[in-house]
Design a protein around this motif. Sequence first.
Motif, PDB file in Angstrom:
ATOM      1  N   ASP A  35       0.795  -1.197   0.063  1.00  0.00           N
ATOM      2  CA  ASP A  35      -0.050  -0.132  -0.132  1.00  0.00           C
ATOM      3  C   ASP A  35       1.005   1.168  -0.099  1.00  0.00           C
ATOM      4  OD1 ASP A  35      -2.165  -1.312   0.020  1.00  0.00           O
ATOM      5  OD2 ASP A  35      -2.484  -1.384   2.174  1.00  0.00           O
ATOM      6  N   PHE A  36       2.227   1.045  -0.166  1.00  0.00           N
ATOM      7  CA  PHE A  36       2.997   2.430  -0.234  1.00  0.00           C
ATOM      8  C   PHE A  36       2.675   3.092  -1.254  1.00  0.00           C
ATOM      9  CE2 PHE A  36       6.879   4.612  -1.240  1.00  0.00           C
ATOM     10  CZ  PHE A  36       7.147   5.041  -0.006  1.00  0.00           C
ATOM     11  N   GLY A  37       2.493   4.514  -1.051  1.00  0.00           N
ATOM     12  CA  GLY A  37       2.341   5.680  -2.095  1.00  0.00           C
ATOM     13  C   GLY A  37       0.842   5.882  -2.450  1.00  0.00           C
ATOM     14  N   LYS A  38       0.059   5.022  -1.870  1.00  0.00           N
ATOM     15  CA  LYS A  38      -1.487   5.111  -1.988  1.00  0.00           C
ATOM     16  C   LYS A  38      -2.094   5.985  -0.873  1.00  0.00           C
ATOM     17  CE  LYS A  38      -1.815   0.707  -4.512  1.00  0.00           C
ATOM     18  NZ  LYS A  38      -2.308  -0.767  -4.331  1.00  0.00           N
ATOM     19  N   SER A  39      -2.919   6.883  -1.491  1.00  0.00           N
ATOM     20  CA  SER A  39      -3.416   7.773  -0.388  1.00  0.00           C
ATOM     21  C   SER A  39      -4.985   7.251  -0.161  1.00  0.00           C
ATOM     22  CB  SER A  39      -3.807   9.123  -1.165  1.00  0.00           C
ATOM     23  OG  SER A  39      -4.741   9.103  -2.285  1.00  0.00           O
ATOM     24  N   SER A  40      -5.518   7.568   0.999  1.00  0.00           N
ATOM     25  CA  SER A  40      -6.777   7.061   1.300  1.00  0.00           C
ATOM     26  C   SER A  40      -7.805   8.114   1.134  1.00  0.00           C
ATOM     27  CB  SER A  40      -6.638   6.884   3.101  1.00  0.00           C
ATOM     28  OG  SER A  40      -6.402   7.994   3.817  1.00  0.00           O
ATOM     29  N   PRO A  41      -8.886   7.564   1.487  1.00  0.00           N
ATOM     30  CA  PRO A  41     -10.155   8.652   1.230  1.00  0.00           C
ATOM     31  C   PRO A  41     -10.271   9.684   2.093  1.00  0.00           C
ATOM     32  CG  PRO A  41     -10.925   6.299   1.126  1.00  0.00           C
ATOM     33  CD  PRO A  41      -9.398   6.253   1.404  1.00  0.00           C
ATOM     34  N   VAL A  42      -9.620   9.459   3.542  1.00  0.00           N
ATOM     35  CA  VAL A  42      -9.441  10.396   4.552  1.00  0.00           C
ATOM     36  C   VAL A  42      -8.713  11.612   4.016  1.00  0.00           C
ATOM     37  CG1 VAL A  42      -8.883  11.098   6.719  1.00  0.00           C
ATOM     38  CG2 VAL A  42     -10.062   8.948   6.390  1.00  0.00           C
ATOM     39  N   GLY A  43      -7.403  11.351   3.506  1.00  0.00           N
ATOM     40  CA  GLY A  43      -6.521  12.025   2.978  1.00  0.00           C
ATOM     41  C   GLY A  43      -7.202  12.928   1.612  1.00  0.00           C
ATOM     42  N   PHE A  44      -7.842  12.338   0.904  1.00  0.00           N
ATOM     43  CA  PHE A  44      -8.532  13.126  -0.126  1.00  0.00           C
ATOM     44  C   PHE A  44      -9.448  14.075   0.463  1.00  0.00           C
ATOM     45  CE2 PHE A  44     -11.851  13.296  -3.501  1.00  0.00           C
ATOM     46  CZ  PHE A  44     -11.145  13.980  -4.395  1.00  0.00           C
ATOM     47  N   LEU A  45     -10.514  13.619   1.352  1.00  0.00           N
ATOM     48  CA  LEU A  45     -11.220  14.804   2.033  1.00  0.00           C
ATOM     49  C   LEU A  45     -10.501  15.950   2.840  1.00  0.00           C
ATOM     50  CD1 LEU A  45     -14.313  15.143   2.910  1.00  0.00           C
ATOM     51  CD2 LEU A  45     -13.705  13.853   4.932  1.00  0.00           C
ATOM     52  N   VAL A  46      -9.410  15.570   3.636  1.00  0.00           N
ATOM     53  CA  VAL A  46      -8.472  16.762   4.086  1.00  0.00           C
ATOM     54  C   VAL A  46      -8.128  17.755   2.979  1.00  0.00           C
ATOM     55  CG1 VAL A  46      -6.514  17.128   5.092  1.00  0.00           C
ATOM     56  CG2 VAL A  46      -7.974  15.366   5.952  1.00  0.00           C
ATOM     57  N   LEU A  47      -7.808  17.108   1.730  1.00  0.00           N
ATOM     58  CA  LEU A  47      -7.312  17.876   0.642  1.00  0.00           C
ATOM     59  C   LEU A  47      -8.143  18.739   0.169  1.00  0.00           C
ATOM     60  CD1 LEU A  47      -4.869  18.440  -1.335  1.00  0.00           C
ATOM     61  CD2 LEU A  47      -5.707  16.783  -2.809  1.00  0.00           C
ATOM     62  N   ILE A  48      -9.425  18.408  -0.094  1.00  0.00           N
ATOM     63  CA  ILE A  48     -10.664  18.903  -0.482  1.00  0.00           C
ATOM     64  C   ILE A  48     -11.013  20.024   0.403  1.00  0.00           C
ATOM     65  CG2 ILE A  48     -13.212  18.802  -1.092  1.00  0.00           C
ATOM     66  CD1 ILE A  48     -11.085  17.641  -3.218  1.00  0.00           C
ATOM     67  N   LEU A  49     -11.118  19.791   1.812  1.00  0.00           N
ATOM     68  CA  LEU A  49     -11.483  20.804   2.860  1.00  0.00           C
ATOM     69  C   LEU A  49     -10.373  22.223   2.781  1.00  0.00           C
ATOM     70  CD1 LEU A  49     -12.348  18.660   5.700  1.00  0.00           C
ATOM     71  CD2 LEU A  49     -13.949  19.917   4.172  1.00  0.00           C
ATOM     72  N   PHE A  50      -8.951  21.680   2.516  1.00  0.00           N
ATOM     73  CA  PHE A  50      -7.921  22.531   2.391  1.00  0.00           C
ATOM     74  C   PHE A  50      -8.342  23.498   1.249  1.00  0.00           C
ATOM     75  CE2 PHE A  50      -4.905  20.310   5.121  1.00  0.00           C
ATOM     76  CZ  PHE A  50      -5.099  21.224   6.011  1.00  0.00           C
ATOM     77  N   LEU A  51      -8.759  22.899   0.137  1.00  0.00           N
ATOM     78  CA  LEU A  51      -8.897  23.766  -1.102  1.00  0.00           C
ATOM     79  C   LEU A  51     -10.264  24.520  -0.989  1.00  0.00           C
ATOM     80  CD1 LEU A  51      -8.269  20.912  -3.801  1.00  0.00           C
ATOM     81  CD2 LEU A  51      -6.853  23.020  -3.226  1.00  0.00           C
ATOM     82  N   ILE A  52     -11.195  24.040  -0.251  1.00  0.00           N
ATOM     83  CA  ILE A  52     -12.389  25.152  -0.167  1.00  0.00           C
ATOM     84  C   ILE A  52     -12.197  26.308   0.959  1.00  0.00           C
ATOM     85  CG2 ILE A  52     -14.648  24.982   1.165  1.00  0.00           C
ATOM     86  CD1 ILE A  52     -15.126  22.114  -0.055  1.00  0.00           C
ATOM     87  N   ALA A  53     -11.132  25.700   1.955  1.00  0.00           N
ATOM     88  CA  ALA A  53     -10.795  27.099   2.939  1.00  0.00           C
ATOM     89  C   ALA A  53      -9.994  27.977   2.062  1.00  0.00           C
ATOM     90  CB  ALA A  53      -9.732  26.414   4.077  1.00  0.00           C
ATOM     91  N   VAL A  54      -9.012  27.534   1.050  1.00  0.00           N
ATOM     92  CA  VAL A  54      -8.421  28.649   0.618  1.00  0.00           C
ATOM     93  C   VAL A  54      -9.182  29.135  -0.375  1.00  0.00           C
ATOM     94  CG1 VAL A  54      -6.613  28.636  -1.471  1.00  0.00           C
ATOM     95  CG2 VAL A  54      -6.277  27.395   0.414  1.00  0.00           C
ATOM     96  N   ALA A  55     -10.043  28.894  -1.131  1.00  0.00           N
ATOM     97  CA  ALA A  55     -11.119  29.544  -1.970  1.00  0.00           C
ATOM     98  C   ALA A  55     -11.780  30.717  -1.122  1.00  0.00           C
ATOM     99  CB  ALA A  55     -12.119  28.575  -2.461  1.00  0.00           C
ATOM    100  N   PHE A  56     -12.313  30.201   0.352  1.00  0.00           N
ATOM    101  CA  PHE A  56     -12.965  31.217   0.814  1.00  0.00           C
ATOM    102  C   PHE A  56     -11.879  32.206   1.341  1.00  0.00           C
ATOM    103  CE2 PHE A  56     -16.329  28.000   1.732  1.00  0.00           C
ATOM    104  CZ  PHE A  56     -17.398  28.956   1.228  1.00  0.00           C
TER     105      PHE A  56
END
Length: 110
Positions: A35-56
């Motif tokens: 599983d090395f180098g694979k991201s989890s759905p939680v990591g993807f969710l955190v990335l999306i939240l950061f992008l939304i915060a930056v947009a605001f």
Amino acid sequence: MSLTLPAVVALPVTASAVVLAQQPGNGDNGGQGEDFGKSSPVGFLVLILFLIAVAFLVRSMTKHLKRVPASFDEPAEKAEPAPAEGEPQAKAEPVEKTKATEDTSPAKAD
């Protein structure tokens, strides 16, 4: 000018490079499992939240920058010219007392 290593130095350098470049053969991949180098759905969710915060934040910054004046210097027409040396300065007008500033303490006897 070319850089050549003497044979006495070249042999240990190449041998150590070959040894260090080998993968361990005992089944330990240094933490690099299947599983090395694979991201989890939680990591993807955190990335999306950061992008939304930056947009605001960008939206808020844009609103605040629109309110900033083009220049912080005072306009020339509003500035009053300083009086010349020979001219007397205008006297300040007296300030009227209001009821709120009058002394209404209970110690005052009528």
